[in-house]
Write a protein that holds these residues in place. Structure first.
Motif, PDB file in Angstrom:
ATOM      1  N   GLY A  60       0.746  -1.330   0.015  1.00 36.37           N
ATOM      2  CA  GLY A  60      -0.129  -0.026   0.042  1.00 36.37           C
ATOM      3  C   GLY A  60       0.901   1.380  -0.184  1.00 36.37           C
ATOM      4  O   GLY A  60       0.147   2.489  -0.026  1.00 36.37           O
ATOM      5  N   LEU A  63      -0.009   3.574  -2.937  1.00 34.61           N
ATOM      6  CA  LEU A  63      -1.586   4.256  -2.661  1.00 34.61           C
ATOM      7  C   LEU A  63      -1.285   5.554  -1.793  1.00 34.61           C
ATOM      8  O   LEU A  63      -2.059   6.470  -1.615  1.00 34.61           O
ATOM      9  CB  LEU A  63      -2.498   3.337  -2.083  1.00 34.61           C
ATOM     10  CG  LEU A  63      -3.303   2.354  -3.104  1.00 34.61           C
ATOM     11  CD1 LEU A  63      -4.038   1.439  -2.363  1.00 34.61           C
ATOM     12  CD2 LEU A  63      -3.826   3.158  -4.506  1.00 34.61           C
ATOM     13  N   THR A  67      -1.959   9.523  -2.330  1.00 39.47           N
ATOM     14  CA  THR A  67      -2.965  10.229  -1.563  1.00 39.47           C
ATOM     15  C   THR A  67      -2.265  11.716  -1.400  1.00 39.47           C
ATOM     16  O   THR A  67      -3.135  12.578  -1.409  1.00 39.47           O
ATOM     17  CB  THR A  67      -3.082   9.372  -0.316  1.00 39.47           C
ATOM     18  OG1 THR A  67      -3.648   8.218  -0.541  1.00 39.47           O
ATOM     19  CG2 THR A  67      -3.905  10.405   0.561  1.00 39.47           C
ATOM     20  N   PRO A 135       0.686   0.842 -10.094  1.00 36.15           N
ATOM     21  CA  PRO A 135      -0.738   0.967  -9.516  1.00 36.15           C
ATOM     22  C   PRO A 135      -1.916   1.425 -10.436  1.00 36.15           C
ATOM     23  O   PRO A 135      -3.134   0.900 -10.161  1.00 36.15           O
ATOM     24  CB  PRO A 135      -0.683   2.153  -8.651  1.00 36.15           C
ATOM     25  CG  PRO A 135       0.709   2.275  -8.118  1.00 36.15           C
ATOM     26  CD  PRO A 135       1.539   1.557  -9.338  1.00 36.15           C
ATOM     27  N   ASP A 139      -4.865  -3.436  -9.394  1.00 40.35           N
ATOM     28  CA  ASP A 139      -5.818  -2.941  -8.247  1.00 40.35           C
ATOM     29  C   ASP A 139      -5.379  -3.232  -7.317  1.00 40.35           C
ATOM     30  O   ASP A 139      -5.626  -4.520  -6.662  1.00 40.35           O
ATOM     31  CB  ASP A 139      -7.343  -3.549  -8.930  1.00 40.35           C
ATOM     32  CG  ASP A 139      -8.459  -2.538  -7.860  1.00 40.35           C
ATOM     33  OD1 ASP A 139      -8.024  -1.865  -6.807  1.00 40.35           O
ATOM     34  OD2 ASP A 139      -9.154  -2.761  -7.894  1.00 40.35           O
ATOM     35  N   LEU A 140      -4.697  -2.529  -6.388  1.00 42.05           N
ATOM     36  CA  LEU A 140      -4.003  -2.799  -5.169  1.00 42.05           C
ATOM     37  C   LEU A 140      -5.052  -2.910  -4.100  1.00 42.05           C
ATOM     38  O   LEU A 140      -4.954  -3.545  -3.151  1.00 42.05           O
ATOM     39  CB  LEU A 140      -3.060  -1.817  -4.704  1.00 42.05           C
ATOM     40  CG  LEU A 140      -1.917  -1.524  -5.567  1.00 42.05           C
ATOM     41  CD1 LEU A 140      -1.258  -0.418  -5.153  1.00 42.05           C
ATOM     42  CD2 LEU A 140      -0.953  -2.783  -5.797  1.00 42.05           C
ATOM     43  N   ARG A 141      -6.333  -2.325  -4.169  1.00 45.71           N
ATOM     44  CA  ARG A 141      -7.355  -2.648  -3.253  1.00 45.71           C
ATOM     45  C   ARG A 141      -7.905  -3.994  -3.155  1.00 45.71           C
ATOM     46  O   ARG A 141      -8.633  -4.524  -2.078  1.00 45.71           O
ATOM     47  CB  ARG A 141      -8.489  -1.494  -3.385  1.00 45.71           C
ATOM     48  CG  ARG A 141      -7.959  -0.194  -3.417  1.00 45.71           C
ATOM     49  CD  ARG A 141      -9.169   0.707  -3.677  1.00 45.71           C
ATOM     50  NE  ARG A 141      -9.328   0.513  -5.373  1.00 45.71           N
ATOM     51  CZ  ARG A 141     -10.108   1.121  -6.125  1.00 45.71           C
ATOM     52  NH1 ARG A 141     -10.753   2.303  -5.680  1.00 45.71           N
ATOM     53  NH2 ARG A 141     -10.328   0.985  -7.542  1.00 45.71           N
ATOM     54  N   THR A 142      -8.018  -4.826  -4.293  1.00 44.70           N
ATOM     55  CA  THR A 142      -8.379  -6.258  -4.229  1.00 44.70           C
ATOM     56  C   THR A 142      -7.596  -7.188  -4.191  1.00 44.70           C
ATOM     57  O   THR A 142      -7.881  -8.347  -4.523  1.00 44.70           O
ATOM     58  CB  THR A 142      -9.536  -6.207  -5.517  1.00 44.70           C
ATOM     59  OG1 THR A 142      -8.912  -5.951  -6.772  1.00 44.70           O
ATOM     60  CG2 THR A 142     -10.554  -5.120  -5.334  1.00 44.70           C
ATOM     61  N   THR A 144      -4.982 -10.277  -3.649  1.00 45.70           N
ATOM     62  CA  THR A 144      -4.982 -11.235  -2.468  1.00 45.70           C
ATOM     63  C   THR A 144      -3.558 -11.799  -2.486  1.00 45.70           C
ATOM     64  O   THR A 144      -2.585 -11.458  -3.208  1.00 45.70           O
ATOM     65  CB  THR A 144      -5.929 -12.451  -3.052  1.00 45.70           C
ATOM     66  OG1 THR A 144      -5.277 -13.109  -4.094  1.00 45.70           O
ATOM     67  CG2 THR A 144      -7.297 -11.976  -3.183  1.00 45.70           C
ATOM     68  N   TYR A 148      -0.336 -11.889  -5.188  1.00 43.53           N
ATOM     69  CA  TYR A 148       1.020 -11.467  -4.707  1.00 43.53           C
ATOM     70  C   TYR A 148       1.844 -12.325  -5.201  1.00 43.53           C
ATOM     71  O   TYR A 148       3.044 -12.178  -5.811  1.00 43.53           O
ATOM     72  CB  TYR A 148       1.277 -10.882  -3.513  1.00 43.53           C
ATOM     73  CG  TYR A 148       2.447 -10.906  -3.016  1.00 43.53           C
ATOM     74  CD1 TYR A 148       3.134  -9.591  -3.373  1.00 43.53           C
ATOM     75  CD2 TYR A 148       3.154 -11.496  -1.971  1.00 43.53           C
ATOM     76  CE1 TYR A 148       4.432  -9.564  -2.964  1.00 43.53           C
ATOM     77  CE2 TYR A 148       4.516 -11.680  -1.730  1.00 43.53           C
ATOM     78  CZ  TYR A 148       5.072 -10.496  -2.232  1.00 43.53           C
ATOM     79  OH  TYR A 148       6.395 -10.357  -1.999  1.00 43.53           O
TER      80      TYR A 148
END
Length: 205
Positions: A60, A63, A67, A135, A139-142, A144, A148
């Motif tokens: 993360g 991300l 931000t 990124p 999709d780094l939010r989903t 697993t 990885y």
């Protein structure tokens, strides 16, 4: 992740890895100076460095960087400036017969492996790929744990496929690539690609 996502990642990584930069140039110089085995050890260090960045992205950090827009913008332009400086350095100096000869003394596994690792960790081209481009593909939010693991295996496979031809060619064509004219061409080609990468990053929204 979907199959299309994995394919897109492999394609982007292959293109980024194949573009001559500090890593490729150092590997070629090491192959010219010490042969295939030493440059292979160095490439393993380069690959580990890539995996460090991939892991950071998956955890993360990318991300977080995105931000904070101002911080990310500063990092982007520092990367552009560094690539521009490297392009100028390779255009004016590049690989020299003297630098190749200096690499002959460092032929052990550990020294070459660490050289590759530190080179990748400090390589802005690698940083920019994993922190800015990956990124947009993954999709780094989903993602697993299994995703990885697959990305790690794909990263190793793609980098080996891209790097090994450079090593084999340099090791087998040492008699030719050591000539000043060939070294100048190699250095200036790397400089042109780095300048192009800097321009592409600078214009990327």
């Amino acid at each position: 992740m979907t199959l299309a996502g994995f394919i897109a990642y492999c394609g982007a990584l292959a293109v980024a890895a194949a573009i001559p930069g500090p890593g490729i140039t150092a590997l070629v110089a090491r192959a010219l100076g010490s042969g295939f085995r030493s440059s292979l050890y160095m490439s393993l260090g380069l690959i580990l460095g890539d995996l460090v960045y991939l892991t950071a992205v998956v955890l993360g950090l990318a991300l977080v960087a995105q931000t904070f827009g101002t911080v990310f913008l500063v990092v982007k332009w520092l990367g552009v400036a560094w690539l521009g400086y490297l392009a100028w350095t390779f255009w004016t100096k590049g690989i020299t017969p003297e630098s190749i000869e200096a690499r002959k003394a460092k032929s052990g596994f550990l020294s070459n492996f660490l050289a590759g690792l530190t080179l990748t960790l400090g390589n802005p081209k690698t940083m920019i790929f994993y922190l800015a481009i990956t990124p947009t593909i993954v999709d780094l939010r989903t993602i697993t744990v299994a995703d990885y693991g697959i990305l790690v295996l794909l990263t190793i496979a793609v980098l080996l496929v891209v790097l090994l031809p450079y090593l084999v060619l340099a090791a087998r064509a040492r008699w030719f690539l050591k000539t000043p004219r060939a070294l100048k061409g190699l250095s200036r080609t790397a400089a042109a690609f780095m300048a192009g990468a800097a321009a592409a990053i600078a214009t990327r929204q």
